[in-house]
Structure formats: C-alpha cells, structure tokens
Design a protein around this motif. Structure first.
Motif, PDB file in Angstrom:
ATOM      1  N   GLN A  88     -22.565   2.273 -31.044  1.00  0.00           N
ATOM      2  CA  GLN A  88     -21.799   1.368 -31.960  1.00  0.00           C
ATOM      3  C   GLN A  88     -22.150  -0.130 -31.406  1.00  0.00           C
ATOM      4  O   GLN A  88     -22.206  -1.221 -32.151  1.00  0.00           O
ATOM      5  N   GLU A 137     -17.791  10.480 -27.049  1.00  0.00           N
ATOM      6  CA  GLU A 137     -16.887   9.555 -27.591  1.00  0.00           C
ATOM      7  C   GLU A 137     -17.335   8.188 -26.727  1.00  0.00           C
ATOM      8  O   GLU A 137     -17.405   7.313 -27.413  1.00  0.00           O
ATOM      9  N   THR A 191     -16.085   0.930 -22.344  1.00  0.00           N
ATOM     10  CA  THR A 191     -17.181   0.216 -23.142  1.00  0.00           C
ATOM     11  C   THR A 191     -16.787  -1.342 -23.238  1.00  0.00           C
ATOM     12  O   THR A 191     -17.624  -2.026 -23.374  1.00  0.00           O
ATOM     13  N   GLU A 203     -19.439   5.245 -28.793  1.00  0.00           N
ATOM     14  CA  GLU A 203     -18.714   3.536 -28.574  1.00  0.00           C
ATOM     15  C   GLU A 203     -19.760   2.796 -28.044  1.00  0.00           C
ATOM     16  O   GLU A 203     -20.298   1.598 -28.683  1.00  0.00           O
TER      17      GLU A 203
END
Length: 657
Positions: A178, A171, A135, A175
């Motif tokens: 977000q 997961e 990310t 990320e």
C-alpha cells in the motif's frame, strides 16, 4: 483469482532467475568485518559487471560507517567509482528505513536528502527494512525513493515466534504494498528460514500480491540453499548469493552452486560462468589479505542459530562482550537469556539495532545475576516505543518495571524529530565540508565523520595511519590464535605485553588491537570515533582520573549532533577511593559519563543527597548506555572520573558519605 495465479506461474517458469550478488556488501560484512577497500572492488568490477547479475548489492548496511571509521574512505566516492564502471548491472543498497545507514531514527528531511543523493550518485535499487517490521518506519524512505526515481524494495525481516505466522507476514506485506513498494524481499538475516516455510510464505505472497518476490538468506544454519530452491519453485523470482570464495557460514550461499542447480530447471540464471570463475579466483586470493584471523570460526555450520536466532556478526560480539567482562564462561547462559529477553520485549526480529538491544540486555542480566538490575538506555527507549511498534504489545507490568509511571508513545517515532538539515553543520570548522554528501555523512555519524574529515584534510605524506592497516599490522605481530576466546587475564608463560585483546563494536565489527613491545597493558587506551577500548591487566591498580575530554566527541551520541558549547563538565575529585566505605562501583568494563546525553546536567554532583535506587551516572558498555544506581542512601562526596574516562569492573566511580 485462479486464472491470475496460473498466468503468474507460467510467466515465472519462462523468466530467468535473477541473482543479486552480495559479495561487495553483505558477504564481506559477514565474513571480513566489512574490511573490503574500494581499490579491491575496482580491480575486479569490470568482470563482475559482465557476469550477468540482476543487481550488485554494494552499499549501505555497515559499509558506510566502516568506510570512514576504519578504512578512511569516502563512501560516496566508492559509490561513484563503482557506478562509472558497472554500466550493465544496477547497483543496490540496504537502507534501514528511518535509520538510513545509521543506528537511530533521523528526521524526514535527512532521509529524503540521503535518498536523493544516493540516487544521484548511483544507487538504483533500495532494499528498505525496519527491524520491527513497523511500516511507519518505512514511510519516509519509500516515499523518498519513489520521488527520486529509485526502485523501492520493501522488506519482511524474517523471524520465528508464536506471533510470526504467515498471516502476520501477509499483514506486513500488505501495508508495504500500500506504500507503493516495487518488490518485496524476505530478509532472513539469521539463516533460520526453512525450506518448508519458504515455500509456504512465498506461495502466500505470490497468491496475494502482484509484486516480485526476492529471497535473502544467510548460510549460518546450513538451510539456505534448499530454502532458495523451494522458495523459487514457489514463485520467488530473485535470490541473493555471493561468489563462492566469499560464501557460506554467516554470508550468503554460493552463486555458482545455485546457478548450477537452477540451470537444470526452467529457472536458468543465464550467468557467465567464465566470469564467475575469474571473480572467485580473485576473492580467494584477496581474502588472504583482508580476512581477519580473529574472525575465523571453528565450524561453518551453527545449528544454535535456530534457537537463539542471533545473526552471525552478533555472535562474535557476544563473545567479546563477555570476554571483556571476564565472563566468557557465561556464553551459554547469555544465549539462553536472549530468548527470555526477546519474549519480554514483544518478540522483535533480531537485526540491527534490535539484535544489539536484546543481546546486550541478555548479557547484562547474566553478568548482574539478576534480570533487569541494569537496563541500558536503549532498552528503555525501545520500551518507550522510540524504535517503533513491537510485534506484540509488551506486558504492562514489564513496561512499569522498566519505565515506572512513564507511558510509551503510540505514534510514529520520527514525528518527534524536528528537521535536522537547516543548521546541522553550522558549527563545524571551516573546510571540513567539501560537498553536499559530507553533510549527510555528518548527519549519520557525527563523530566518525569529523574524524574522517580531519584525516582527509591532512597533507599527503603526513596522514595518520589508517585504522584498518593498524589492525592488519597487529594481527601480523601476534600468534595465530582464536582471539575471540582469549580471556583478558595473564596467560601462563606470557607477560602483560604479550597479551591480546579482541573486541567488537555493536555492529559486529571485529577489532583486534595488540600493544607494541614494551607497552604495559594498563597504559594502553585507544579511541577511534565513538569506539573506545582500554586495555588493562587484571588486578592492575586503578588509574588516576584522566583529563576531561576536549570536546563533545567524547560524549554519548544524542538524537542530533551536539555542539561544543553544550558540554557540561563535572568536577572530578582527586583522592583515595579506598577511603570510602559507601561507594558506587562500575558493574562492568566501560566508559564513564555523568549524564545520559551531552548538554544535560549530570545525574549527580558533589554535595547531592542521593537515595538507594537513584541514578548517579552512566557507564557506556557494549555500545549501550547503562544507568548506574546508588545501592545506599548518602551524600555525594567524591566523583573520581570525568566524561570519556575508561573504567573497569569494580572501579570506584563515586564516594558517598
């Protein structure tokens, strides 16, 4: 939570299924070596715009590079022209995160400016991915897209391994959400996402996040159509397809088939089938002109992809890499070695550039007969962490094997790159840059852009031939053979001038080069941009060292465009290489360089004392830079090649006393 999910499901069942058409980008990149011209698009774009697609993926990926390098077109102008005519349908591009449309990390200011100009010229939706799902490599691109008003679509590069579980993808997705992405795409670049896993993964994403989910799959393994069906039923609101005459195998599933399937459900696509029929007929006719015979495959399904996971473009590259080294019979061994190398490197998904890094190292291991006897600089950079964080930590013993005592970085790779834009074009010849977009083209592909700019400035009627046109002429003058399987050696009943060599560059782009009548194989050397090929008959006598390159354009690409004043030339010895018993030989076909980057001092020069294991030069092959080491102690007495010289396997590079 249960009420929210029920509302989601009810909404999905009442919305039409959105279809992104990939014909203008990924389909011809997968099937035609990215050879669609802008004029080809403009003749059918009005009809495509009427079809009712959610978006048109028509830019990014390899199209940017190929426009300049092979088609002699301005990629920005293509975008502008399509935007003028596609007034109903949003335009979409594939953005490689911190790599933008290139193959290495660029500074944050380059990413921001590239996105800004992409929005200005017509891109509405940016599909942003990172080969490692790191990310950190998406941060700058997502920020820039949001800043300049585009739709930022995050991407999960799909692969299978012991560590790539549903929880791992959740997961990654968390990320990206977000970061502020507007939607998420599951990018199945190899065609290995099964229907069952699609249902599980989409269901998990829909349950966890309030962002639309899109599916992108290639038809290579034959699973893509049922995968789309299960993924949509689980909650995906959009899928990627290409028109039927440009669909299947390494491209996407056909839009007509998927539309017909979903029109019998609550997920109707609302597409104009009359328009689709016209589009299919157009591309069915066009492919007779654009599809390369050399890229034709014997089968439309490749179940082997489920094991080695190498994308379709890279498979053809594998064949050509081994072919050029005279080791096509080792293809099966190389494919098996991919699995081992991928494990050693922490199970990276295989997509540009990791597919090239893993695949080429596997080829090197097979050719050398020893694992990691030759390690390209790009593999070292990967282990250093310069491409990002591997899905699982690389074993410490393996890191030491590759890097010695050097320690990998633990921060975002782009943090080490200084702003590039302020002075990036200062040393270019006056008149080459005509607009802001040219600066970005140069930032992405310095060598290719300069060559294109110079071609663009040639007077009309006096321009050099377009490389893609030369390819077409070469194919017309040769027999209809599977060139990817034709070894570089004399064929019974054929002279040297009848032979054909087929090779690819590291994006999987096919090149077919046939010499004209009367030209000996050992005399043909061709260079376009940073792609080069030297055609020699097996057993041909070693050539005399060529003249030094005129500029830095013959040198490997560093993290920033090099300047001509930085070139360090290495004196070349003219003499008899056979006079030396102790020599350093080329282990494979490639291009000789004295240093790993332009401007650096050469690894060795005449008079240097070297020990066994010392790096003495570079041989660039398969678009990766391979450090060549001395096998014995000695003193460098002769260097027989200069930067940019083509070498064949076994050529004496350096003579040692």
């Amino acid at each position: 939570m249960a009420e929210r999910n029920q509302k989601k499901e009810d909404a999905l069942h009442t919305l039409p299924l959105r279809i992104t058409d990939t014909t203008l980008r990924d389909a011809h990149q997968s099937l035609w070596a990215t050879r669609m011209r802008t004029d080809d698009i403009m003749q059918i774009i009005d009809t495509i715009d009427q079809a009712g697609y959610y978006s048109l993926e028509m830019w990014g990926g390899a199209t940017f590079d190929v426009c300049m390098r092979f088609l002699r077109e301005n990629p920005w102008e293509r975008l502008r022209e399509v935007k003028k005519r596609a007034v109903k349908t949003p335009l979409q591009m594939l953005l490689r995160g911190q790599n933008a449309v290139g193959y290495r990390n660029y500074s944050d200011d380059v990413i921001d400016k590239f996105v800004a100009l992409s929005c200005k010229n017509g891109i509405d939706i940016f599909r942003i991915f990172d080969a490692l799902n790191d990310t950190r490599n998406l941060e700058a691109a997502v920020k820039a897209v949001k800043k300049h008003g585009g739709h930022a679509q995050g991407t999960l590069a799909y692969t299978t391994s012991p560590v790539h579980t549903i929880d791992k993808y959740i997961e990654y997705a968390r990320e990206q959400v977000q970061l502020g992405v507007d939607s998420l795409c599951i990018k199945d670049m190899a065609g290995i996402l099964s229907p069952i896993m699609a249902e599980k993964l989409v269901s998990a994403l829909v349950k966890e996040f309030d962002v639309p989910i899109q599916l992108h799959a290639h038809a290579t393994s034959g699973m893509a159509t049922p995968t789309y069906v299960e993924g949509v039923r689980a909650g995906a609101g959009a899928i990627d397809c290409s028109i039927s005459s440009m669909a299947g195998f390494t491209a996407q599933p056909p839009v007509e088939t998927l539309a017909a399937i979903f029109n019998e459900t609550n997920y109707a696509t609302n597409l104009d089938f009359e328009a689709l029929e016209k589009i299919a007929a157009y591309f069915n006719k066009l492919k007779l002109k654009r599809a390369q015979k050399s890229s034709a495959m014997a089968s439309i399904i490749d179940p082997g992809i489920l094991v080695h996971q190498i994308p379709g473009g890279m498979i053809s590259n594998f064949r050509s890499q081994l072919d050029m080294q005279g080791a096509l019979d080792k293809l099966d061994d190389a494919l098996k070695e991919v699995t081992a190398v991928r494990k050693d490197l922490g199970y990276p998904p295989l997509v540009t550039p990791t597919s090239q890094i893993v695949g080429t190292q596997a080829v090197m291991n097979v050719l050398a007969g020893e694992r990691y006897a030759m390690v390209p600089n790009e593999v070292k950079e990967y282990v250093r962490g310069m491409y990002g964080r591997s899905p699982v930590p690389i074993d410490k013993a393996f890191i030491k094997k590759i890097l010695g005592d050097e320690k990998p970085i633990d921060h975002r790779p782009a943090d080490d790159i200084k702003p590039m834009l302020p002075n990036i074009a200062d040393d270019l010849e006056p008149g080459l840059i005509t607009e802001d977009e040219d600066v970005l083209s140069y930032a992405m592909f310095p060598e290719v852009a300069i060559e294109y700019f110079k071609w663009r400035n040639q007077p009309e009627g006096e321009k050099d031939p377009i490389p893609a046109d030369l390819e077409m002429e070469a194919e017309k003058s040769t027999e209809d053979v599977k060139t990817s399987e034709l070894p570089l050696q004399e064929t019974a009943g054929k002279s040297d001038t009848d032979q054909l060599v087929h090779t690819n560059d590291y994006t999987g782009i096919a090149h077919v080069i046939a010499q004209s009548a009367g030209l000996n194989l050992d005399e043909l050397s061709i260079r376009k941009g940073d792609f080069s090929i030297d055609i020699r008959a097996n057993g041909a006598a070693p050539r005399a060292a060529a003249a030094p390159a005129a500029s830095v354009l013959a040198a490997p690409v560093s993290s920033a465009p090099a300047k001509e004043t930085e070139v360090i030339e290495t004196p070349v010895t003219k003499g008899d290489a056979s006079a030396y018993e102790n020599t350093v030989n080329a282990p494979l076909v490639g291009t000789f360089y004295a240093a790993s980057e332009p401007g650096q001092a050469p690894f060795s020069k005449v008079g240097d004392v070297v020990k066994a294991g010392d790096t003495v030069c570079i041989v660039e092959a398969m678009k990766l830079f391979n450090e060549i080491k001395a096998t014995k102690d000695g003193v460098v007495d002769a260097i027989f090649y200069k930067d940019g010289d083509k070498v064949s396997k076994g050529d004496v590079l350096i003579g040692l006393k």
